[in-house]
Design a protein around this motif. Structure first.
Motif, PDB file in Angstrom:
ATOM      1  N   ILE A 215       8.785   6.279  -4.212  1.00 27.20           N
ATOM      2  CA  ILE A 215      10.040   5.140  -4.132  1.00 27.20           C
ATOM      3  C   ILE A 215       9.362   3.518  -4.833  1.00 27.20           C
ATOM      4  O   ILE A 215       8.194   3.188  -4.831  1.00 27.20           O
ATOM      5  CB  ILE A 215       9.770   4.762  -2.792  1.00 27.20           C
ATOM      6  CG1 ILE A 215       9.230   3.993  -2.181  1.00 27.20           C
ATOM      7  CG2 ILE A 215      11.021   5.761  -1.656  1.00 27.20           C
ATOM      8  CD1 ILE A 215       9.169   3.563  -0.385  1.00 27.20           C
TER       9      ILE A 215
ATOM     10  N   THR B 288       0.345  -1.436   0.201  1.00 27.06           N
ATOM     11  CA  THR B 288       0.508   0.161  -0.649  1.00 27.06           C
ATOM     12  C   THR B 288       0.660   0.789  -0.063  1.00 27.06           C
ATOM     13  O   THR B 288       2.568   1.580   0.217  1.00 27.06           O
ATOM     14  CB  THR B 288      -1.123   0.604   1.249  1.00 27.06           C
ATOM     15  OG1 THR B 288       0.160   0.134   2.433  1.00 27.06           O
ATOM     16  CG2 THR B 288      -1.539  -1.554   1.241  1.00 27.06           C
TER      17      THR B 288
ATOM     18  N   SER C 256       0.931   2.540  10.680  1.00 28.60           N
ATOM     19  CA  SER C 256       1.463   3.390  11.134  1.00 28.60           C
ATOM     20  C   SER C 256       0.657   4.384  11.753  1.00 28.60           C
ATOM     21  O   SER C 256      -0.895   4.638  11.094  1.00 28.60           O
ATOM     22  CB  SER C 256       2.416   4.032  10.640  1.00 28.60           C
ATOM     23  OG  SER C 256       2.300   4.314   9.407  1.00 28.60           O
TER      24      SER C 256
HETATM   25  P1  AMP Z   1       4.102   3.130   6.158  1.00 28.08           P
HETATM   26  O1  AMP Z   1       4.243   2.109   7.411  1.00 28.08           O
HETATM   27  O2  AMP Z   1       3.217   3.182   5.254  1.00 28.08           O
HETATM   28  O3  AMP Z   1       3.919   4.293   7.099  1.00 28.08           O
HETATM   29  O4  AMP Z   1       5.107   3.170   5.523  1.00 28.08           O
HETATM   30  C1  AMP Z   1       6.473   3.135   6.339  1.00 28.08           C
HETATM   31  C2  AMP Z   1       7.449   3.426   5.483  1.00 28.08           C
HETATM   32  O5  AMP Z   1       7.347   2.059   4.730  1.00 28.08           O
HETATM   33  C3  AMP Z   1       7.678   5.130   4.620  1.00 28.08           C
HETATM   34  O6  AMP Z   1       8.878   5.861   4.254  1.00 28.08           O
HETATM   35  C4  AMP Z   1       7.107   3.853   2.909  1.00 28.08           C
HETATM   36  O7  AMP Z   1       7.236   5.027   2.105  1.00 28.08           O
HETATM   37  C5  AMP Z   1       7.556   3.011   3.246  1.00 28.08           C
HETATM   38  N1  AMP Z   1       7.377   2.182   2.498  1.00 28.08           N
HETATM   39  C6  AMP Z   1       5.611   1.663   2.977  1.00 28.08           C
HETATM   40  N2  AMP Z   1       5.418   0.488   1.634  1.00 28.08           N
HETATM   41  C7  AMP Z   1       6.027  -0.051   1.036  1.00 28.08           C
HETATM   42  C8  AMP Z   1       6.891  -0.780   0.349  1.00 28.08           C
HETATM   43  N3  AMP Z   1       6.141  -1.635  -0.379  1.00 28.08           N
HETATM   44  N4  AMP Z   1       8.062  -1.015  -0.323  1.00 28.08           N
HETATM   45  C9  AMP Z   1       8.997   0.275  -0.143  1.00 28.08           C
HETATM   46  N5  AMP Z   1       8.792   0.466   1.001  1.00 28.08           N
HETATM   47  C10 AMP Z   1       7.926   1.523   0.825  1.00 28.08           C
END
Ligand code: AMP
Ligand code: MG
Length: 427
Positions: free
Chosen positions: A215, A199, A268
């Motif tokens: 990314i 996601t 998060s």
């Molecule tokens: P989140 O838990 O969605 O807030 O993501 C936390 C961090 O992980 C953020 O820096 C996102 O950009 C990164 N992130 C989330 N999903 C992915 C993914 N599938 N591949 C690489 N990085 C990710």
């Protein structure tokens, strides 16, 4: 779903409170119900599958007493302390051929490895330990004891007894063992179906141009690989925008099709609320802030399919690439194996000497990327690799192990032993 009500009542899982790794693992374990379906597969396709029922040996293995060596078979009762034994060889028995008839006192028979022992003989002296002169065989005193180099009927497996217990994740030796019983097929659990999606509005599939502020999606690929390595059927559900409608549709679809769902990102603090709203419509899920690093936000629970009968277990992992893999290994790996019907072997915990001092405060578990190697003094030692930031996948890739620092543990002095999990054994 059995176990979930209990999980909800657990004081440890109330709301957003910190929960220890061990308490989260125990709550997950208590909620799991393994899949029931089985299928019969040929032996050659059985490696890594989960044995569905005990394999009962239909025969004794070996079926007869036989020789473990090329040598001479004789009656060990003729051996006398301190005295050489002289025997006359009366023939040769090859493996796969009928044994010689009964032998008279003072006789022996040349025998090949695997050949059936003649009645009344219990000992084989290896060729290289005898002096042979024509048909006379001389065995010097002390080179052999009665009963040596004979394999007993049924010493490997006994007819009617379990040869391998249900729940075993089948390894090459297990498959050889089943073949040694004369069986050609084996009943295994069907493969666990595990749906995976990523996601995030900032996340882009590899192969696409990378827009500014974005990314590439690494989590989905790492998680699909980790699931396939467990011998399961990984279902790639792609990449979802941070859009409640899409997310709900994807979770619904996955709950209908899969036994388990592994997602990354969106749990998060900033995202958890709307993710929670969706999930609460579909099932019962606990959102935890686990006292661990990396990997604090993590959600686990069950999502119901539309027919009301099927349900899928949800492991909603944090988005940071290292956090998602570490939480997969810590929480999802063993749980998925249990769901698959396996009696999982825990990840072996080894001890290695920490080359450097490690800073750590009690009250959370830490998993540090590291390399284990053998020191000059022969002891296994471990040192951390690269940056320990939760998003730094390169150090996870360079690591061959995690240093596991327990909840209550404090800082570690250089030269002290620490627990490690190796990523690989040998294949
Ligand atoms: P989140 O838990 O969605 O807030 O993501 C936390 C961090 O992980 C953020 O820096 C996102 O950009 C990164 N992130 C989330 N999903 C992915 C993914 N599938 N591949 C690489 N990085 C990710
Ligand atoms: Mg996100």
């Amino acid at each position: 779903m059995a176990g979930m009500a209990e999980l909800e009542r657990s004081p440890l899982s109330a709301g957003e409170d910190n929960i220890s790794v061990d308490a989260a693992r125990a709550a997950i374990r208590a909620a799991l119900t393994p899949i029931a379906g089985t299928e019969t597969v040929p032996l050659v396709a059985a490696r890594g599958r989960v044995l569905a029922a005990d394999v009962i040996s239909p025969i004794d293995v070996p079926a007869h007493d036989n020789s473990a060596m090329d040598g001479y078979a004789f009656d060990g009762a003729a051996l006398r302390d301190g005295v050489a034994l002289e025997l006359r060889s009366v023939g040769t028995i090859h493996a796969g051929h009928a044994p010689a008839g009964p032998l008279a006192a003072g006789e022996c028979v040349r025998i090949m490895t695997g050949a059936v022992m003649p009645a009344g003989l219990d000992t084989v002296v290896p060729l290289e330990l005898c002096r042979v002169d024509g048909d006379m065989v001389r065995i010097a005193p002390g080179v052999i004891r009665a009963g040596e180099n004979r394999r007993r009927r049924g010493e490997d497996l006994t007819a009617g007894r379990p040869a391998i217990a249900a729940g075993r994740v089948l390894r090459p030796a297990d498959i050889g063992l089943v073949a040694s019983l004369g069986l050609t097929e084996i009943e295994v659990r069907r493969r666990l179906r595990v749906a995976v999606f990523s996601t995030g509005d900032e996340v882009v599939a590899p192969g696409q141009p990378l827009p500014p502020h974005c990314i590439y999606d690494s989590n989905r690929y790492a998680l699909l690989a980790a699931i396939e390595r467990l011998g399961m059927e990984a279902i790639d559900l792609g990449l979802l925008r941070d859009d409640p409608v899409m997310l709900e549709a994807a979770l619904r679809d996955a709950a209908n099709r899969a036994d388990a769902i592994v997602t990354s990102g969106g749990v998060s603090a900033g995202d958890a609320d709307y993710t929670r709203d969706i999930i609460e419509r579909l099932g019962e899920v606990q959102f935890w802030k686990v006292a661990m690093r990396p990997g604090r936000p993590f959600a686990f629970g069950v999502l119901h399919g539309d027919d009301g009968a099927h349900a899928a277990f949800l492991f909603a992992l944090p988005g940071n690439p290292v956090a998602s893999l570490v939480t997969f290994y810590v929480f999802a790996r063993e749980a998925l194996l249990v769901l698959a019907g396996a009696e999982p072997e825990p990840i072996p915990v080894l001890q290695a000497r920490s080359v450097a001092a490690l800073r750590k405060r009690p009250g959370r578990s830490e998993f540090q990327r590291a390399r284990v190697s053998r020191a000059d003094d022969g002891i296994w030692e471990v040192r951390t690799v690269g940056s320990q930031g939760a998003g730094i996948l390169r150090s996870m890739s360079e690591a061959n192990a995690l240093i596991v620092l327990g909840y209550g543990q404090g800082s570690v002095a250089a030269g002290s032993p620490v627990d490690v999990w190796l990523f690989d054994g040998w294949t």
